[in-house]
Design an enzyme around this catalytic site. Sequence first.
Site, short mmCIF file in Angstrom:
data_model
loop_
_atom_site.label_atom_id
_atom_site.label_comp_id
_atom_site.label_asym_id
_atom_site.label_seq_id
_atom_site.Cartn_x
_atom_site.Cartn_y
_atom_site.Cartn_z
N TYR A 143 0.83 -1.21 0.00
CA TYR A 143 0.00 0.00 0.00
C TYR A 143 0.87 1.26 0.00
O TYR A 143 0.44 2.32 -0.47
CB TYR A 143 -0.90 0.03 1.23
CG TYR A 143 -2.22 -0.67 1.09
CD1 TYR A 143 -2.29 -2.01 0.75
CD2 TYR A 143 -3.42 0.02 1.30
CE1 TYR A 143 -3.51 -2.65 0.63
CE2 TYR A 143 -4.64 -0.62 1.19
CZ TYR A 143 -4.67 -1.96 0.85
OH TYR A 143 -5.89 -2.58 0.74
N LYS A 192 3.01 -15.31 2.39
CA LYS A 192 3.18 -16.04 1.13
C LYS A 192 4.68 -16.31 1.01
O LYS A 192 5.34 -15.92 0.04
CB LYS A 192 2.63 -15.19 -0.04
CG LYS A 192 2.54 -15.92 -1.37
CD LYS A 192 1.45 -16.97 -1.43
CE LYS A 192 1.54 -17.75 -2.73
NZ LYS A 192 0.64 -18.93 -2.77
N ASP A 224 -3.28 -18.14 0.60
CA ASP A 224 -4.29 -18.85 -0.19
C ASP A 224 -4.96 -19.94 0.65
O ASP A 224 -6.18 -20.11 0.65
CB ASP A 224 -3.69 -19.41 -1.50
CG ASP A 224 -2.40 -20.18 -1.29
OD1 ASP A 224 -1.82 -20.12 -0.18
OD2 ASP A 224 -1.94 -20.85 -2.24
N ASP A 248 -6.34 -6.82 4.28
CA ASP A 248 -7.48 -6.18 3.61
C ASP A 248 -8.42 -7.24 3.05
O ASP A 248 -9.63 -7.22 3.28
CB ASP A 248 -6.95 -5.29 2.47
CG ASP A 248 -8.09 -4.66 1.68
OD1 ASP A 248 -9.03 -4.17 2.30
OD2 ASP A 248 -8.02 -4.69 0.43
N ASP A 252 -12.29 -8.86 4.78
CA ASP A 252 -13.59 -8.88 4.09
C ASP A 252 -14.18 -10.29 4.13
O ASP A 252 -15.38 -10.47 4.37
CB ASP A 252 -13.44 -8.47 2.62
CG ASP A 252 -13.74 -6.99 2.40
OD1 ASP A 252 -13.46 -6.20 3.32
OD2 ASP A 252 -14.25 -6.63 1.31
C1 IPM Z 1 -10.36 -1.18 4.05
C2 IPM Z 1 -10.65 -0.60 2.70
C3 IPM Z 1 -9.52 0.31 2.29
C4 IPM Z 1 -8.24 -0.51 2.24
C5 IPM Z 1 -9.73 1.06 0.98
C6 IPM Z 1 -11.03 1.82 0.96
C7 IPM Z 1 -8.58 1.96 0.65
O1 IPM Z 1 -10.88 -1.61 1.78
O2 IPM Z 1 -10.20 -0.40 5.01
O3 IPM Z 1 -10.30 -2.40 4.16
O4 IPM Z 1 -7.94 -1.13 1.22
O5 IPM Z 1 -7.52 -0.52 3.25
MG MG Z 2 -10.89 -3.56 2.61
#
Ligand code: IPM
Ligand code: MG
Length: 357
Positions: A143, A192, A224, A248, A252
Amino acid sequence: MKEFKIAVIPGDGIGVDITEQALKVMEKVAAKYDTKLNFTELKAGGCAIDAFGTPLPTETLEECKKSDAVLLGAVGGPKWDTLPGDQRPEKALLGLRGGLGLYANLRPAKVYDVLKSASPLKDSIIEKGVDLLVVRELVGGIYFGERGRRTVDGLNAAYDTEQYNVEEIKRIAHVAFKSAMKRNKKVTSVDKANILEASRLWRETVIEVSKEYPEVELNHLYVDNTAMQLVKDPSQFDVILTNNIFGDILSDEASMITGSIGMLASSSLREDSFGMYEPIHGSAPDIAGMDLANPLAQILSAAMLFEYSLGMAEAARDIEAAIERVLNNGYRTGDIYTEGMKKVGTKEMGALVLAEI
Ligand code: IPM
Ligand code: MG
């Protein structure tokens, strides 16, 4: 009476809807503990691009630095999607994280008993329970690494770089092990290392740090395999320690296992008590301003703010308990709705939690 200064960045899309509800809850809980919260509302993301021509105005960052904590909604939307990378709303998030030195991102994912049916996983899997914490490194890695465009073999090419130094790995590893000591004493470090050099340094360093925490069981998984294990048997995880980009993605996935991304809060921390708190979901522009968003992740983020930045753990427990009562009473926003429940909008959900405080 105690007083705190809280920077509030509603941002874009549903960030605005959910933050409005969280602030009401915060004020009520604070009053209960004879505490005054001074909110300063600031702009960041798309709304700041519209107002000031930049996603992260200097004033926003400086005001955050002067505060005890930051509550953030969400940033981004289709309106700003075609802007160049360094002018996009998301740049504000990275600027805040980096500019405030918030290297430790804690993303707890827990299945509420009453929401089990909202999980897309089979009952037989979810029955075993899910209560994990993703500890994501937040200000390094790909990032923040060098990136750019160049011509390679006569072709237009682009590159991003994953780089970590040992100190960056050590400090986030300590956060993971310390968190595990307060939980079930298990850390799964995700990398990884079969391919990436940065992952090999990651693994070596995590092993070094682990020696200071003999009570914590450490294992290593490739990313993975982790993605697979999370849907196969999420109950095997306690603390997942990982880098910025894997964190990240896996957070999710972890959130969806719990039934809704609309329920998960996060905190971004550093060594002192300062922190930034935000739901892990995005700005959901398709439902913004329509009274459809689930405000619970943001209200839970506010609970984390009380606990970690204001030292008010009891206030945090009050908020969590209020949310559980509302859920137990059958109220659901659309994202967590299942048949037989009572469907409510953002405002009513906020009001219901408020009434339970
Ligand atoms: C998160 C989001 C952010 C990230 C984006 C919006 C930049 O997906 O906080 O997980 O990738 O960190
Ligand atoms: Mg995210």
